[in-house]
Design an enzyme around this catalytic site. Structure first.
Site, PDB file in Angstrom:
ATOM      1  N   GLU A  63       0.078  51.791 -25.986  1.00 22.22           N
ATOM      2  CA  GLU A  63      -0.732  51.706 -26.984  1.00 22.22           C
ATOM      3  C   GLU A  63      -0.054  51.350 -28.321  1.00 22.22           C
ATOM      4  OE1 GLU A  63      -2.339  55.784 -27.215  1.00 22.22           O
ATOM      5  OE2 GLU A  63      -3.992  55.248 -25.918  1.00 22.22           O
ATOM      6  N   THR A 233     -13.155  34.971 -23.099  1.00 24.61           N
ATOM      7  CA  THR A 233     -12.510  35.473 -21.770  1.00 24.61           C
ATOM      8  C   THR A 233     -11.460  34.787 -21.428  1.00 24.61           C
ATOM      9  OG1 THR A 233     -13.877  34.288 -20.289  1.00 24.61           O
ATOM     10  CG2 THR A 233     -14.996  36.302 -21.233  1.00 24.61           C
ATOM     11  N   ARG A 242      -9.063  38.384 -15.052  1.00 19.04           N
ATOM     12  CA  ARG A 242     -10.405  39.064 -15.697  1.00 19.04           C
ATOM     13  C   ARG A 242      -9.840  39.973 -17.141  1.00 19.04           C
ATOM     14  NH1 ARG A 242     -15.226  39.019 -14.679  1.00 19.04           N
ATOM     15  NH2 ARG A 242     -14.610  38.169 -12.691  1.00 19.04           N
TER      16      ARG A 242
HETATM   17  C1  LIG Z   1     -19.185  35.898 -19.991  1.00 21.12           C
HETATM   18  C2  LIG Z   1     -19.289  36.172 -21.561  1.00 21.12           C
HETATM   19  C3  LIG Z   1     -19.139  37.317 -22.118  1.00 21.12           C
HETATM   20  C4  LIG Z   1     -18.587  38.675 -21.824  1.00 21.12           C
HETATM   21  O1  LIG Z   1     -17.571  38.734 -20.974  1.00 21.12           O
HETATM   22  P1  LIG Z   1     -17.163  39.826 -20.024  1.00 21.12           P
HETATM   23  O2  LIG Z   1     -15.727  39.556 -19.648  1.00 21.12           O
HETATM   24  O3  LIG Z   1     -18.261  39.694 -18.846  1.00 21.12           O
HETATM   25  O4  LIG Z   1     -17.400  40.991 -20.627  1.00 21.12           O
HETATM   26  C5  LIG Z   1     -19.310  37.484 -23.620  1.00 21.12           C
HETATM   27  N1  LIG Z   1     -20.001  36.448 -24.348  1.00 21.12           N
HETATM   28  C6  LIG Z   1     -20.285  35.211 -23.451  1.00 21.12           C
HETATM   29  C7  LIG Z   1     -20.969  34.054 -24.296  1.00 21.12           C
HETATM   30  C8  LIG Z   1     -20.003  35.126 -22.255  1.00 21.12           C
HETATM   31  O5  LIG Z   1     -20.283  34.044 -21.478  1.00 21.12           O
END
Ligand SMILES: *Cc1c(COP(=O)(O)O)cnc(C)c1O
Length: 427
Positions: A63, A233, A242
């Site tokens: 943290e 992401t 991920r």
């Molecule tokens: C995929 C996506 C997210 C969310 O990502 P996660 O890792 O699934 O939470 C947020 N914004 C946009 C535009 C996305 O395409």
């Protein structure tokens, strides 16, 4: 006597301890290899990324931020986070980077926390026109806690209606303007968004979750010079583990860091952060730039092939890794198309198209993406074949003798194609 293990993953160990889960892992690998993965948000990450993510770094509580942690023993993992930050800064030319968000949605939560108060107006792309749940949907915190003002694409061009964005901004004076979507295939005019944000004194947030991997490979323009903050992401086109990340101007650095930890997250996932660092290193290579360019070329080749087969590309085509197709004049809805493709081992999703007359659970379109198949080595000529197979599957009437026979035949051809260029050939 067992030897101490210094790193994972050790698949033999998993098989011995938990054969059920081991079987699921090999089953998923078989599934990935056995079909065409056209889901636009998915990819096939590298063995190096998998190794970092499956490592002993998962154990560490850290943290805080490098050099300033609430726990002892962070001197080693600090190096991983510092490398991830430095590599991302150099890759994207960002002032400040935070690599701790557990996901894209978590990164987005932190953006709201850094810049808005409950009730504030936030101007973002309408969900049925390609926006994301975290851009103000009622079933998400964003729509519950903030006042979402949706903008749209134009009916005639199916491109973002920048005039509407400006008009809505002038009327509603949003705290934040969001550019970025999950189902928009065209380049976004970041300069236009910047000028509207400046005119009304709003924060410009670019949600680059989908396309940041193309920015990393210099296949499309970067939002970083225009935005106050960019969320992303690391697992979509970027091909990392991920997770999520944030980039911002120096003036927002403290607000963003505090919004991630301690406001919205606890301990960071150091194994995932190390894997993000690996992905950023991979993304700095010439090889990766070739991949990014090929992702776009492949999406365009697939788009052309599907257009030739009688489907209508929303907005007429794509500048990115994804494309949206309207199936209405084939007389097939999105849900049916998705199921028929699945029966032929072509994995994609139904998708609403702009101004869709069908309910979201049915939808009039499909969305396809080229990142995963490009990672397994597909070229434009392979994508032409993919388009032919996909359109045969969509037209095959499942449940009739002829339709089922056609789907089995398409599946055979899919198997032949993916056997020539398999996912994870060395695993
Ligand atoms: C995929 C996506 C997210 C969310 O990502 P996660 O890792 O699934 O939470 C947020 N914004 C946009 C535009 C996305 O395409």
């Amino acid at each position: 006597m067992t030897e101490p293990r210094f790193s994972g993953p050790d698949f033999a160990e998993l098989e011995a301890v938990d054969p059920e889960i081991a079987d699921i892992v090999t089953g998923e690998l078989d599934r990935l290899r056995g079909g065409l993965q056209l889901i636009a948000s998915e990819n096939l990450t590298s063995a190096a990324v998998l190794a970092a993510q499956g490592s002993v770094l998962t154990n560490k509580y850290a943290e805080g931020y490098p050099g300033n942690r609430y726990y002892g023993g962070c001197e080693v993992v600090d190096r991983a986070e510092t490398l991830a930050i430095e590599r991302a800064k150099s890759l994207f030319g960002a002032d400040h980077v935070n690599v701790q968000p557990h996901s894209g949605a978590n990164a987005n939560l932190a953006v709201y926390a850094a810049f808005a108060q409950p009730g504030d107006a936030v101007l973002a792309m309408s969900l049925p026109h390609g926006g994301h749940l975290t851009h103000g949907s009622k079933v998400n915190f964003s729509g519950r806690w903030f006042t979402a003002v949706p903008y749209h694409v134009r009916r005639d061009t199916e491109l973002i209606d920048y005039d509407e964005v400006r008009e809505l901004a002038l009327v509603h004076r949003p705290r934040i303007i969001v550019a970025g979507a999950t189902a928009y295939s065209r380049e976004i005019d970041f300069a236009a968004f910047r000028s509207i944000a400046d005119e009304v004194g709003a924060i410009l947030w670019v949600d680059a979750a989908h396309f940041i991997g193309l920015v990393a490979g210099q296949a499309i323009p970067s939002p970083v010079p225009y935005a106050d903050v960019v969320s992303a992401t690391t697992h979509k086109v970027l091909r990392g583990p991920r997770g999520g990340m944030l980039m911002c101007r120096q003036e927002h650095a403290r607000a963003i860091d505090k919004a991630v930890f301690p406001f919205s997250q606890g301990g960071p996932m150091m194994h995932t952060i190390a894997a993000k660092a690996v992905a950023f290193r991979e993304a700095q290579t010439e090889n990766y730039r070739r991949y990014a360019a090929q992702v776009v070329a492949n999406a365009q080749a697939l788009s052309q092939s599907l257009t030739d087969a009688g489907m209508r590309a929303v907005s007429g085509g794509t500048d990115t890794h994804l494309a949206l197709f309207d199936l209405q004049h084939l007389g097939v809805d999105g849900r049916t198309a998705e199921a028929r493709c699945a029966a032929a081992a072509i994995v994609l999703n139904k998708n609403a198209i702009p101004f869709d007359p069908a309910p979201p659970a049915v939808a009039s379109g499909i969305r396809v993406g080229s990142a995963a198949v490009t990672s397994q080595g597909f070229d434009a000529s392979d994508m032409n074949t993919v388009g032919v197979l996909l359109s045969r599957a969509v037209r095959a009437e499942a449940g009739t003798v002829g339709g089922d026979r056609e789907l089995a035949s398409v599946k055979n051809d899919v198997t032949a194609l993916v056997t020539r260029k398999p996912a994870y050939p060395d695993a």
